[in-house]
Design an enzyme around this catalytic site. Structure first.
Site, PDB file in Angstrom:
ATOM      1  CG  ASP A 132       1.289  -9.540  -8.160  1.00  0.00           C
ATOM      2  OD1 ASP A 132       0.850  -9.524  -6.991  1.00  0.00           O
ATOM      3  OD2 ASP A 132       2.080  -8.685  -8.593  1.00  0.00           O
ATOM      4  CG  ASP A 133      -2.334  -8.271  -5.499  1.00  0.00           C
ATOM      5  OD1 ASP A 133      -2.533  -7.218  -6.114  1.00  0.00           O
ATOM      6  OD2 ASP A 133      -1.381  -8.423  -4.715  1.00  0.00           O
TER       7      ASP A 133
ATOM      8  N   GLY B 190      -3.075   1.326   5.549  1.00  0.00           N
ATOM      9  CA  GLY B 190      -2.557   2.678   5.392  1.00  0.00           C
ATOM     10  C   GLY B 190      -1.270   2.843   6.159  1.00  0.00           C
TER      11      GLY B 190
ATOM     12  CB  CYS C 182      -8.156   5.071   5.474  1.00  0.00           C
ATOM     13  SG  CYS C 182      -7.549   6.449   4.470  1.00  0.00           S
TER      14      CYS C 182
ATOM     15  CG  ASN D  74     -11.841   3.096   4.364  1.00  0.00           C
ATOM     16  OD1 ASN D  74     -11.044   3.518   3.528  1.00  0.00           O
ATOM     17  ND2 ASN D  74     -12.271   1.849   4.375  1.00  0.00           N
ATOM     18  N   GLY D  75     -12.754   5.989   2.636  1.00  0.00           N
ATOM     19  CA  GLY D  75     -13.491   6.098   1.379  1.00  0.00           C
ATOM     20  C   GLY D  75     -13.129   7.377   0.653  1.00  0.00           C
TER      21      GLY D  75
ATOM     22  CB  CYS E  14     -18.100  -1.601  -6.231  1.00  0.00           C
ATOM     23  SG  CYS E  14     -17.423  -0.163  -7.117  1.00  0.00           S
TER      24      CYS E  14
ATOM     25  CB  THR F 112      -1.712  -9.440  -1.303  1.00  0.00           C
ATOM     26  OG1 THR F 112      -0.901  -8.966  -2.390  1.00  0.00           O
ATOM     27  CG2 THR F 112      -1.691  -8.428  -0.181  1.00  0.00           C
TER      28      THR F 112
ATOM     29  CB  CYS G 227     -10.962  -0.251 -10.843  1.00  0.00           C
ATOM     30  SG  CYS G 227     -11.068  -1.747  -9.831  1.00  0.00           S
TER      31      CYS G 227
ATOM     32  CB  CYS H  45     -10.885   3.467  -7.939  1.00  0.00           C
ATOM     33  SG  CYS H  45     -11.869   3.270  -6.436  1.00  0.00           S
TER      34      CYS H  45
ATOM     35  CE1 TYR I 113      -1.772  -5.278  -2.074  1.00  0.00           C
ATOM     36  CE2 TYR I 113      -3.201  -3.462  -1.442  1.00  0.00           C
ATOM     37  CZ  TYR I 113      -1.944  -4.026  -1.503  1.00  0.00           C
ATOM     38  OH  TYR I 113      -0.870  -3.362  -0.984  1.00  0.00           O
TER      39      TYR I 113
ATOM     40  CB  CYS J 188     -14.640  -2.249  -2.725  1.00  0.00           C
ATOM     41  SG  CYS J 188     -13.046  -2.252  -3.574  1.00  0.00           S
TER      42      CYS J 188
END
Length: 501
Positions: free
Chosen positions: A369-370, A28, A2, A100-101, A461, A307, A464, A406, A261, A255
């Site tokens: 691509d990202d 978002g 977000c 956010n999170g 972090c 991106t 993922c 994640c 991204y 993160c």
């Protein structure tokens, strides 16, 4: 994922919150809300894009010089107007909050609220547990007399310290307390970003902004002042005075996907330029390509827009080949992840992306691509390029393979949805229909992010990718429980293509 913003100003703040959300729209696109206050709250929220929700007629009644805003991409909770932030509560204090999170222990907190405290939860958002905990602790620690700003800040630090002790997960917060001021705090690991800036007015007074990114600052005249630190709480009182204190220190684990991204390329997070980090990602990826495939040199390098554009530019430069925007992206087509089935999503990708045949025909094409998540979008892009007459197609991802869910704010709910968790690299290349495939190495990605800047980042972090979760309470059993909960919560809503691809 977000986007959040909070502004203390000496002028009415609603229009600047609206402009901020426009600049944070990429974080978002499902819902948005604005809340302002003087001696009461004024709110407007809805589902959809910022420009679809807000008009001059419904923004002008939002009074007050303090306020917060939120744009939402749901990774927890449902998809209805009851799950749109900011959230607020009128008693024991007038407190509003935007988050956010993701909280990894939300279910335990919700059970305690419902079963032990016998209270009702009005939404399916984990953010509501944060709001109730903040309100309860501000009430329980308050003295009988009215606090001045210094006393209230001490009260606030006790309340936020309790949150740091009880809540597990990733959270960056902006909050408003009626009659007190604007609050911001960030989890002790600093997973999700939170930056701040100031603006000096002609009379010498200072306005303050907190946001997920620096992207709104330039347009509104704010000067970036850095980041809210991990485990820090900040408070702007009604006189505009800023109070700050670090309450808890843990290993800093921002993160890495913010740089890959999420963030807009013109943002600076944790004292690292996102644009420069992406240039270095492309450079490192190109060096890795030359080492692995010295004989496979493409004619052109094209990004999967938008991106990957920055990384593709430096990739092409490092290889000494031409960069081309061989795929045109129509910005007015809706996102592919809201499509109800795979056939509709594939069709929507073709509505959104148009290959430039003159750039592709009879050429060896490298697509950058990202990331590759489910692989469905990447496969469709490859098919479009192949149909446009490419002689051969190579594909490279600036992100390492995503193999784990994640629990910190990215919509990657289970391993079943991740192609790299279930197939080998050769199998993925075959599925995508490419002649060669390359993933960025984890070491090169971290190096790209941390090469420059006074960032204090020792370890990002990237759970993922590598399965190293910052929260040691995330056992295998707990992760399985969370995967099951998140999968089941998606069933009533349309099947979503991931927003990352």
């Amino acid at each position: 994922m977000c986007g959040i913003v909070g502004i203390y100003s000496h002028e009415p703040v609603a229009s600047e919150l609206y402009e901020s959300l426009i600049h944070l729209q990429h974080r978002g696109q499902d819902a948005a809300g604005i809340l302002t206050c003087d001696q009461r709250f004024y709110t407007k929220h809805g589902l959809g894009l910022v420009r679809e929700i807000f008009t001059p007629d419904n923004v002008s009644p939002l009074k007050g010089t303090i306020g917060i805003g939120h744009v939402r991409y749901p990774t927890a909770g449902g998809y209805s107007e009851t799950d749109v932030q900011p959230l607020w509560i009128g008693s024991p204090r007038g407190i509003a909050l935007a988050h956010n999170g993701n909280l990894s222990n939300y279910q335990e907190l919700a059970d305690e609220i419902r079963l032990k405290q016998h209270r009702h939860l009005n939404s399916s958002l984990d953010s509501e547990a944060l709001l109730l905990m903040l309100a309860d602790n501000l009430a329980s620690n308050a003295s009988s007399h009215e606090e001045n700003s210094d006393c209230f800040f001490e009260l606030l630090t006790k309340a936020v310290s309790h949150i740091f002790a009880r809540i597990e997960g990733a959270y960056s917060i902006v909050s408003v307390v009626i009659g007190k001021g604007l609050v911001a705090f960030r989890d002790p690991h600093g997973i999700r970003p939170l930056v701040w800036g100031t603006r000096e007015n002609p009379d010498g007074t200072i306005d303050t902004i907190f946001a997920s990114e620096t992207t709104p600052f330039y347009a509104l005249g704010f000067e970036p002042q850095g980041d809210i630190l991990p485990g820090e709480v900040a408070f702007v009182d009604l006189n505009g005075r800023l109070h700050r204190r670090v309450l808890k220190r843990e290993q800093f684990r921002p993160c890495v996907f913010e740089y890959v991204y999420f963030a807009r390329p013109d943002a600076t997070l944790n004292n690292v330029s996102v644009y420069r980090a992406r240039l270095r990602m492309g450079q490192n990826l190109a060096v890795q390509w030359k080492n692995k495939h010295p004989d496979l040199i493409p004619d052109i390098v094209i990004p999967a827009p938008f991106t990957a554009n920055t990384a593709a530019l430096s990739f092409a430069s490092e290889l000494g080949v031409r960069y081309s925007e061989g795929l045109y992206k129509n910005p007015f087509i809706g996102r592919t992840f809201i499509m109800p089935n795979q056939k509709a999503r594939s069709r929507n990708i073709r509505y959104k992306l148009t290959p430039q045949q003159t750039e592709i025909k009879n050429k060896v094409v490298m697509i950058i691509d990202d990331s590759i998540v489910r692989g469905t979008t990447s496969r469709e892009i490859v098919k479009m390029v192949r149909e446009s007459g490419a002689k051969a197609i190579y594909f490279a991802s600036t992100s390492p393979a995503l193999k784990n869910p994640c629990f910190s704010g990215i919509d990657i709910p289970s391993r079943k949805e991740l192609i790299a968790a279930n197939q080998t690299e050769d199998e993925i290349a075959s599925y995508l229909g490419v002649d060669a495939l390359l993933y960025q190495s984890p070491e090169d990605l971290v190096e790209a992010v941390t090469r420059r800047g006074e960032h204090q980042i020792k370890k990002t972090c990237m759970a993922c990718m590598d399965g190293d979760y910052f929260c040691n309470k995330l056992t295998a059993e707990k992760m399985q429980q969370l995967e099951t909960e998140r999968e089941s919560s998606r069933l009533p809503t349309p099947l979503k293509e991931d927003m990352i691809e």
